[in-house]
Design an enzyme around this catalytic site. Structure first.
Site: not given
Ligand code: ATP
Ligand code: MG
Length: 559
Positions: A41, A278, A268
């Site tokens: 995102e 983020k 994760r």
């Molecule tokens: P954050 O909580 O840091 O905002 P998010 O999951 O909301 O992370 P996205 O941009 O939606 O961030 O994530 C893009 C991809 O990266 C998704 O498939 C998510 O599952 C993966 N991802 C995000 N954070 C992690 C992590 N700490 N470990 C492994 N994969 C991750």
């Molecule tokens: Mg997200």
């Protein structure tokens, strides 16, 4: 090396992990090729947790001869921005992955989601609901109690179609109505209790502008995005495990029945001494606690890049941590290990003195500049050698001298002899202190017979010190970074506490050869650590170095 490994096992540690088993099993059936995606995102910069997901998705596609899309999951207009889109593209490329012509925006399917929503309404599987967010919470029930049906659940298809269209046309304010899937208010899985699939938001979207004022919810849009793009394996993190039945419901009800995408969850990445979301990273930036998203202490890809980490080291790290279902916190020392391992034979070693004290060789001719030859990296002969100026007055590290040496201190002390790297043996004759009692000058004599490379075998010394000429040198700034967060994890608010010693700035002296250094070039400072020439703060006048990692480590690779 890391490059080859990635091709071999998809950047995931052992090929035997559960995702491989799933895919291998699926490939035995009707499925011919796998197709994955990395769906960030664009609401912030990527961090090393995302790198894990990138290595996993692109790695699997590489390994099984499939494809991997880069998809911006940009269905939520309020927090997203093109600044993030650009940084994400740059970061994925820099990590060494290529989406070729497969760059997609979830927002480009807004028309399709709308069609599916209308189809659901027509089939009596979705309805417009007027409950407020608070009322909806009350109706939802709990883990142990079933939910209550919305009083709007039995609206006619015609009324739902009309209201949904009016929602789309902007006739209602934000939050006044939603579109909900009609599934089962008594399902043990709360995600299945008539979930909201569309909400009203009069917001300008960075791609679609003001074309829409209703936006699909993640749980509705994401499965459709995957299905539209022909994704076979939709890999996400564990918190979506309970959403899988809804994911499957949406895919099926939308009519994607042939080789539907399969959602697979993995744990994760979390790491010690840092934060990895983020939201938390944005807070650090907005509160001015760090110098932007690319502050070298940040676990963002841009921060790691600026700090001096290489894509090879990050991929190697992702490889070593592997994938699992159980959440665990990885020791940040492992990432340090990976970068040391990668840079060991790639960088030139130079002498830099970070905490200088003057050393005067009283029997060395005044004004003489003697060029001595030093290997650039004893572990990598192909990196050649250089000349460094040796003079009567030098700088050495303050910690390499002890007025009253403790046991096993093999460095300099009154009456003791050491080797100066690439030059001569020197013996300390005396030293000078200032009024405050600090040693300000160390006096030595040198033995001309002992020059390095001369074959001198008269006697041996235990210590070899690095040094820099006090007259022929380059002054530079060295930023010594430590972990961003304290390990003792949380304060009473549940936030981690920043390490007050995460940055120490030093003025240092380096051999003249460093004047040729380019922005982004990496070096080892002898006996100290790996450094990179900072790309942002280095100017014509001044070199600024970021310490990537020190040479010392207490981290041990787990067996
Ligand atoms: P954050 O909580 O840091 O905002 P998010 O999951 O909301 O992370 P996205 O941009 O939606 O961030 O994530 C893009 C991809 O990266 C998704 O498939 C998510 O599952 C993966 N991802 C995000 N954070 C992690 C992590 N700490 N470990 C492994 N994969 C991750
Ligand atoms: Mg997200």
């Amino acid at each position: 090396m890391a490059e080859e490994k990635i091709m071999e096992n998809g950047g995931l540690g052992a090929t035997g992990n559960f995702i491989h088993s799933y895919i291998q099993e699926d490939l035995k059936g009707e499925l011919k090729k796998i197709h994955t995606r990395f769906p960030p995102e664009p609401n912030g910069y990527l961090h090393i947790g995302h790198a894990k997901s990138i290595c996993l998705n692109f790695g699997l596609a590489n390994l099984y001869g499939g494809k991997c899309n880069l998809r911006f999951d940009d269905t939520n207009p309020t927090k997203e921005d093109v600044e993030y889109v650009d940084s994400i593209r740059e970061d994925v490329k820099w990590l060494g992955f290529d989406w070729e012509d497969r760059l997609y925006y979830a927002s480009s399917y807004f028309g399709r989601y709308y069609e599916v929503a209308v189809k659901l309404i027509k089939e009596g599987k979705a309805f417009v609901c007027d409950l407020s967010a608070e009322e909806m919470r009350q109706y939802r029930g709990t883990l142990s109690a079933p939910g209550k049906e919305s009083p709007y659940r039995n609206r006619s298809v015609e009324e739902n179609l009309e209201l949904f269209e009016r929602m789309k046309n902007g006739e209602f304010p934000d939050g006044s109505r939603t579109l909900r899937a009609k599934i089962d208010m008594s399902s043990p899985n709360i995600n299945m209790r008539d979930p909201v699939i569309y909400r009203i938001a009069h917001a300008t979207h960075h791609e679609t502008g003001d074309a829409w004022c209703i936006y699909p919810m993640y749980d509705f849009a994401h499965p459709l995005e995957d299905a539209i793009e022909g994704i076979t394996h939709s890999i996400c993190t564990m918190e979506f495990e309970d959403h899988r039945p809804l994911y499957d419901w949406v895919v099926k009800e939308a009519g994607y029945t042939e080789n539907p995408p399969r959602q697979i969850e993995f744990a994760r990445l979390g790491m010690t001494n840092t934060v990895m979301s983020k939201r938390k990273l944005r807070a650090l930036v907005e509160d001015g606690l760090v110098d932007g998203w690319d502050d070298p202490r940040m676990p963002t890809i841009s921060g790691l890049r600026r700090r001096g980490y290489t894509p090879e080291a990050i991929r190697d790290f992702c490889e070593r941590i592997g994938v699992a279902k159980a959440n665990s916190i990885v020791d940040s020392g492992l990432l340090d290990y990976c970068i040391r391992d990668d840079l060991k034979t790639k960088t030139k070693v130079v002498m830099a003195v970070l905490d200088p004290v003057k050393l005067v060789i009283t029997n060395y001719p005044e004004g003489q500049v003697e060029m001595v030859e030093l290997e650039n990296n004893p572990e990598a002969p192909q990196l050649g050698s250089r000349m460094a100026p040796f003079t009567r007055e030098l700088y050495i590290e303050r910690e390499d001298f002890m007025e009253e040496p403790v046991k096993k201190f093999f460095r300099l002390a009154p009456g003791k002899e050491v080797r100066l790297k690439g030059a001569y043996f020197v013996t300390c004759t005396d030293f000078v202190k200032d009024e405050a009692g600090n040693v300000v000058e160390i006096r030595c004599t040198y033995d001309p017979e002992t020059k390095s490379g001369s074959g001198f075998e008269g006697r041996k010394v235990k210590g070899t010190l690095h040094w820099v000429s006090a007259t022929e040198n380059i002054q530079a700034t060295a930023r010594l970074y430590d972990y961003m967060m304290l390990d003792n994890p949380e304060d009473p608010n549940g936030d981690m506490i920043m390490n007050p010693n995460s940055l120490e700035v030093r003025e240092c002296f380096i051999e003249p050869v460093i004047s040729e250094a380019q922005k982004g070039e990496r070096f080892q400072f002898m006996r100290n650590g790996y450094y990179i020439v900072d790309t942002k703060d280095t100017s014509e006048e001044k070199l600024v170095f970021n310490r990537i990692v020190s040479l010392k480590s207490s981290f041990k690779l787990p067996k």
